[in-house]
Design a protein around this motif. Structure first.
Motif, PDB file in Angstrom:
ATOM      1  N   TYR A 172     -18.232  27.040 -40.438  1.00 14.09           N
ATOM      2  CA  TYR A 172     -17.116  26.393 -41.127  1.00 14.09           C
ATOM      3  C   TYR A 172     -17.622  25.290 -42.056  1.00 14.09           C
ATOM      4  CZ  TYR A 172     -13.040  23.357 -41.754  1.00 14.09           C
ATOM      5  OH  TYR A 172     -12.055  22.558 -42.287  1.00 14.09           O
ATOM      6  N   LYS A 173     -18.511  24.441 -41.542  1.00  7.91           N
ATOM      7  CA  LYS A 173     -19.062  23.359 -42.362  1.00  7.91           C
ATOM      8  C   LYS A 173     -19.850  23.928 -43.545  1.00  7.91           C
ATOM      9  CE  LYS A 173     -20.389  19.226 -43.601  1.00  7.91           C
ATOM     10  NZ  LYS A 173     -20.906  18.274 -42.602  1.00  7.91           N
ATOM     11  N   ALA A 174     -20.605  24.992 -43.310  1.00 15.01           N
ATOM     12  CA  ALA A 174     -21.388  25.590 -44.394  1.00 15.01           C
ATOM     13  C   ALA A 174     -20.483  26.102 -45.513  1.00 15.01           C
ATOM     14  CB  ALA A 174     -22.249  26.726 -43.845  1.00 15.01           C
ATOM     15  N   LEU A 175     -19.361  26.680 -45.146  1.00 20.44           N
ATOM     16  CA  LEU A 175     -18.401  27.137 -46.160  1.00 20.44           C
ATOM     17  C   LEU A 175     -17.765  25.958 -46.890  1.00 20.44           C
ATOM     18  CD1 LEU A 175     -16.869  30.030 -44.075  1.00 20.44           C
ATOM     19  CD2 LEU A 175     -18.003  30.317 -46.296  1.00 20.44           C
ATOM     20  N   LYS A 176     -17.548  24.857 -46.191  1.00 12.81           N
ATOM     21  CA  LYS A 176     -16.978  23.670 -46.822  1.00 12.81           C
ATOM     22  C   LYS A 176     -17.887  23.125 -47.921  1.00 12.81           C
ATOM     23  CE  LYS A 176     -14.949  20.357 -44.497  1.00 12.81           C
ATOM     24  NZ  LYS A 176     -14.636  19.329 -43.453  1.00 12.81           N
ATOM     25  N   VAL A 177     -19.204  23.283 -47.755  1.00 17.15           N
ATOM     26  CA  VAL A 177     -20.141  22.742 -48.755  1.00 17.15           C
ATOM     27  C   VAL A 177     -20.668  23.818 -49.695  1.00 17.15           C
ATOM     28  CG1 VAL A 177     -20.810  20.855 -47.229  1.00 17.15           C
ATOM     29  CG2 VAL A 177     -22.169  22.956 -47.229  1.00 17.15           C
ATOM     30  N   SER A 178     -20.017  24.989 -49.696  1.00 15.95           N
ATOM     31  CA  SER A 178     -20.512  26.116 -50.505  1.00 15.95           C
ATOM     32  C   SER A 178     -20.045  26.087 -51.949  1.00 15.95           C
ATOM     33  CB  SER A 178     -20.079  27.444 -49.869  1.00 15.95           C
ATOM     34  OG  SER A 178     -18.667  27.591 -49.927  1.00 15.95           O
ATOM     35  N   ASN A 179     -19.248  25.078 -52.318  1.00 13.28           N
ATOM     36  CA  ASN A 179     -18.804  24.934 -53.708  1.00 13.28           C
ATOM     37  C   ASN A 179     -17.959  26.123 -54.158  1.00 13.28           C
ATOM     38  OD1 ASN A 179     -18.747  23.261 -56.002  1.00 13.28           O
ATOM     39  ND2 ASN A 179     -20.334  24.462 -57.012  1.00 13.28           N
ATOM     40  N   THR A 180     -17.185  26.689 -53.231  1.00 13.13           N
ATOM     41  CA  THR A 180     -16.331  27.829 -53.558  1.00 13.13           C
ATOM     42  C   THR A 180     -14.864  27.417 -53.547  1.00 13.13           C
ATOM     43  OG1 THR A 180     -16.383  28.457 -51.206  1.00 13.13           O
ATOM     44  CG2 THR A 180     -17.904  29.608 -52.695  1.00 13.13           C
ATOM     45  N   LYS A 181     -14.044  28.260 -54.159  1.00 10.28           N
ATOM     46  CA  LYS A 181     -12.597  28.053 -54.165  1.00 10.28           C
ATOM     47  C   LYS A 181     -11.920  29.365 -53.809  1.00 10.28           C
ATOM     48  CE  LYS A 181     -11.971  29.006 -59.112  1.00 10.28           C
ATOM     49  NZ  LYS A 181     -13.270  29.649 -59.282  1.00 10.28           N
ATOM     50  N   VAL A 182     -10.632  29.314 -53.571  1.00 10.12           N
ATOM     51  CA  VAL A 182      -9.867  30.505 -53.205  1.00 10.12           C
ATOM     52  C   VAL A 182     -10.092  31.609 -54.230  1.00 10.12           C
ATOM     53  CG1 VAL A 182      -7.533  31.436 -52.910  1.00 10.12           C
ATOM     54  CG2 VAL A 182      -8.104  29.197 -51.967  1.00 10.12           C
ATOM     55  N   GLY A 183     -10.399  32.809 -53.726  1.00 13.99           N
ATOM     56  CA  GLY A 183     -10.612  33.960 -54.588  1.00 13.99           C
ATOM     57  C   GLY A 183     -12.060  34.222 -54.947  1.00 13.99           C
ATOM     58  N   ASP A 184     -12.963  33.277 -54.619  1.00 17.51           N
ATOM     59  CA  ASP A 184     -14.389  33.464 -54.911  1.00 17.51           C
ATOM     60  C   ASP A 184     -15.010  34.443 -53.919  1.00 17.51           C
ATOM     61  OD1 ASP A 184     -14.302  31.717 -57.017  1.00 17.51           O
ATOM     62  OD2 ASP A 184     -15.380  30.088 -56.017  1.00 17.51           O
ATOM     63  N   TRP A 185     -16.137  35.010 -54.338  1.00 10.58           N
ATOM     64  CA  TRP A 185     -16.916  35.911 -53.489  1.00 10.58           C
ATOM     65  C   TRP A 185     -17.991  35.123 -52.740  1.00 10.58           C
ATOM     66  CZ3 TRP A 185     -16.035  40.915 -52.384  1.00 10.58           C
ATOM     67  CH2 TRP A 185     -15.216  41.667 -53.240  1.00 10.58           C
ATOM     68  N   VAL A 186     -18.166  35.455 -51.461  1.00  9.82           N
ATOM     69  CA  VAL A 186     -19.257  34.884 -50.685  1.00  9.82           C
ATOM     70  C   VAL A 186     -20.000  36.015 -49.981  1.00  9.82           C
ATOM     71  CG1 VAL A 186     -17.771  34.439 -48.664  1.00  9.82           C
ATOM     72  CG2 VAL A 186     -19.920  33.182 -48.928  1.00  9.82           C
ATOM     73  N   ALA A 187     -21.325  35.977 -50.068  1.00  7.75           N
ATOM     74  CA  ALA A 187     -22.166  36.951 -49.372  1.00  7.75           C
ATOM     75  C   ALA A 187     -22.630  36.353 -48.050  1.00  7.75           C
ATOM     76  CB  ALA A 187     -23.377  37.317 -50.234  1.00  7.75           C
ATOM     77  N   LEU A 188     -22.574  37.182 -46.995  1.00 10.26           N
ATOM     78  CA  LEU A 188     -22.925  36.708 -45.659  1.00 10.26           C
ATOM     79  C   LEU A 188     -24.009  37.595 -45.039  1.00 10.26           C
ATOM     80  CD1 LEU A 188     -19.332  35.980 -44.270  1.00 10.26           C
ATOM     81  CD2 LEU A 188     -20.929  34.344 -45.292  1.00 10.26           C
ATOM     82  N   PRO A 189     -25.283  37.347 -45.343  1.00 11.01           N
ATOM     83  CA  PRO A 189     -26.349  38.053 -44.628  1.00 11.01           C
ATOM     84  C   PRO A 189     -26.309  37.697 -43.149  1.00 11.01           C
ATOM     85  CG  PRO A 189     -27.190  36.955 -46.601  1.00 11.01           C
ATOM     86  CD  PRO A 189     -25.805  36.449 -46.377  1.00 11.01           C
ATOM     87  N   GLY A 190     -26.425  38.701 -42.282  1.00 12.72           N
ATOM     88  CA  GLY A 190     -26.305  38.459 -40.847  1.00 12.72           C
ATOM     89  C   GLY A 190     -24.866  38.401 -40.391  1.00 12.72           C
ATOM     90  N   ALA A 191     -23.973  39.076 -41.132  1.00 10.07           N
ATOM     91  CA  ALA A 191     -22.527  38.950 -40.896  1.00 10.07           C
ATOM     92  C   ALA A 191     -22.076  39.453 -39.536  1.00 10.07           C
ATOM     93  CB  ALA A 191     -21.761  39.690 -41.993  1.00 10.07           C
ATOM     94  N   GLY A 192     -22.820  40.357 -38.912  1.00  8.70           N
ATOM     95  CA  GLY A 192     -22.398  40.903 -37.635  1.00  8.70           C
ATOM     96  C   GLY A 192     -22.899  40.137 -36.434  1.00  8.70           C
ATOM     97  N   GLY A 193     -23.622  39.052 -36.671  1.00  3.74           N
ATOM     98  CA  GLY A 193     -24.199  38.286 -35.579  1.00  3.74           C
ATOM     99  C   GLY A 193     -23.249  37.230 -35.039  1.00  3.74           C
TER     100      GLY A 193
END
Length: 361
Positions: A172-193
């Motif tokens: 959650y904190k990492a997403l808060k500092v990811s400089n993204t806004k609603v509708g942006d794309w985010v890639a999540l390597p290791g997404a199933g972990g």
């Protein structure tokens, strides 16, 4: 001293102990319990009901991070339990006897230094780390600190809350500092972990579009069920950079949140990120990042380290889960299964999270 009315603190307990660096894990049935009279001001004794298991616990056991762990050591830093004692002369405690609370990676900090005042409590020079520099939650009882334990929302079950206290708040904190806004794309390597499957859900709760990157049918099924917009299997993809960019308007994602402890996840991100994108570093392999400086500069990439979260981040991440927007996918086992859980973590066999039931409450 102050003890929960009607509760008797035992002299001994069951605890998973690593006696020295690299030593095998031992389940001790008669490990001593700190008594209420021995608690210092600001300390509390928590009767643990559930604890999560994190890849970081393996690093603590082996001592293979540059920051040394302390041994003998009881690991664990995702604990939920009940406060049964509070040290004498603890003024203005924000928690009370009988409260259900969580114990996080950050066990304690001074709250008064520049880092604490600026919201970087985890970087406090006096920080204590659960299951790393002080005993953690792989035991029936653990000493923690009244200023840092986190109240658990009443409608959130203890087993689910456990993983929010590390994997949840971290992503959650990492997403808060990811400089993204609603509708942006985010890639999540290791997404199933363990971290990744929570990152998928927090990202969706924040209005982001998710590219889930991992491998295997079980993890594909998991992340799709949690709302991932795109699945990419890094073992079957013939050109992972091209596939990620093609999935995100041909330009690449606005951010990549690397939860996998793999150097490859970082080196690839610089290639596929959109110009002006942000690489958020969460997974911690003890290795050089390998980021290509030319492309980092040429594409105006921002590299952002994100190391767990503050007390406020923990409350926010728990509130989102309590609202039903994040669900921890977990398998529950007993404390005596910890050794086999470690083995499965090392082999990359675990999809989601493993929660240990430590005691019935």
């Amino acid at each position: 001293m102050s003890t929960l009315e009607g509760f008797t603190i035992p002299k001994t307990q069951t605890a998973a102990v690593v006696k020295e660096l690299g030593a095998p894990l031992e389940i001790e049935k008669s490990h001593p319990v700190k008594q209420a009279a021995d608690l210092k001001p600001g300390e509390c004794l928590v009767h643990i009901s559930h604890t999560g298991v994190c890849h970081t616990d393996l690093h603590a056991k082996e001592g293979d991070w540059p920051v040394p762990s302390v041994h003998p050591l009881i690991g664990g830093h995702e604990g939920v339990g009940t406060i049964v004692a509070i040290g004498e002369n603890t003024p203005n405690s924000p928690v009370k006897l009988g409260d259900r609370v969580g114990i996080k990676w950050m066990a304690d900090s001074c709250l008064n230094c520049e880092f604490c005042r600026r919201g970087f409590e985890m970087n406090c020079p006096e920080v204590k780390l659960s299951g790393y520099t002080v005993d953690g939650t792989f035991s029936e009882y653990v000493v923690s600190y009244t200023n840092h334990v986190t109240p658990i929302p009443a409608n959130l079950e203890s087993a689910a809350a456990a993983s929010i206290l590390c994997a949840g708040v971290t992503t959650y904190k990492a997403l808060k500092v990811s400089n993204t806004k609603v509708g942006d794309w985010v890639a999540l390597p290791g997404a199933g972990g363990g971290l990744g499957h929570l990152a998928v859900q927090y990202a969706k709760a924040m209005g982001l579009k998710v590219i889930a990157i991992d491998t295997g049918a079980a993890k594909e099924k998991l992340v799709k069920s949690l709302g991932a917009d795109v699945w990419i299997d890094f073992k079957t993809s013939k050109d992972i950079v091209a596939d990620i960019q093609a999935a995100s308007d041909g330009l690449g994602p606005h951010a990549a949140l690397v939860t996998a402890a793999s150097q490859t996840g970082y080196t690839q991100a610089i290639s596929y990120l959109r110009k002006g994108g942000t690489l958020v570093c969460v997974g911690m392999p003890d290795a050089e990042m390998g980021a290509n400086v030319f492309w980092t500069v040429f594409k105006s990439i921002r590299i952002q380290g994100s190391y767990v979260g503050t007390r406020q981040d923990a409350i926010e991440s728990l509130d989102i889960a309590a609202a039903g927007k994040v669900k921890v996918i977990y398998e529950q086992k007993g404390l005596d299964a910890l050794k086999s859980v470690y083995e499965d973590l090392e082999a990359g066999k675990i999809a989601g999270r493993v929660i240990l039931e430590v005691s019935k409450q």
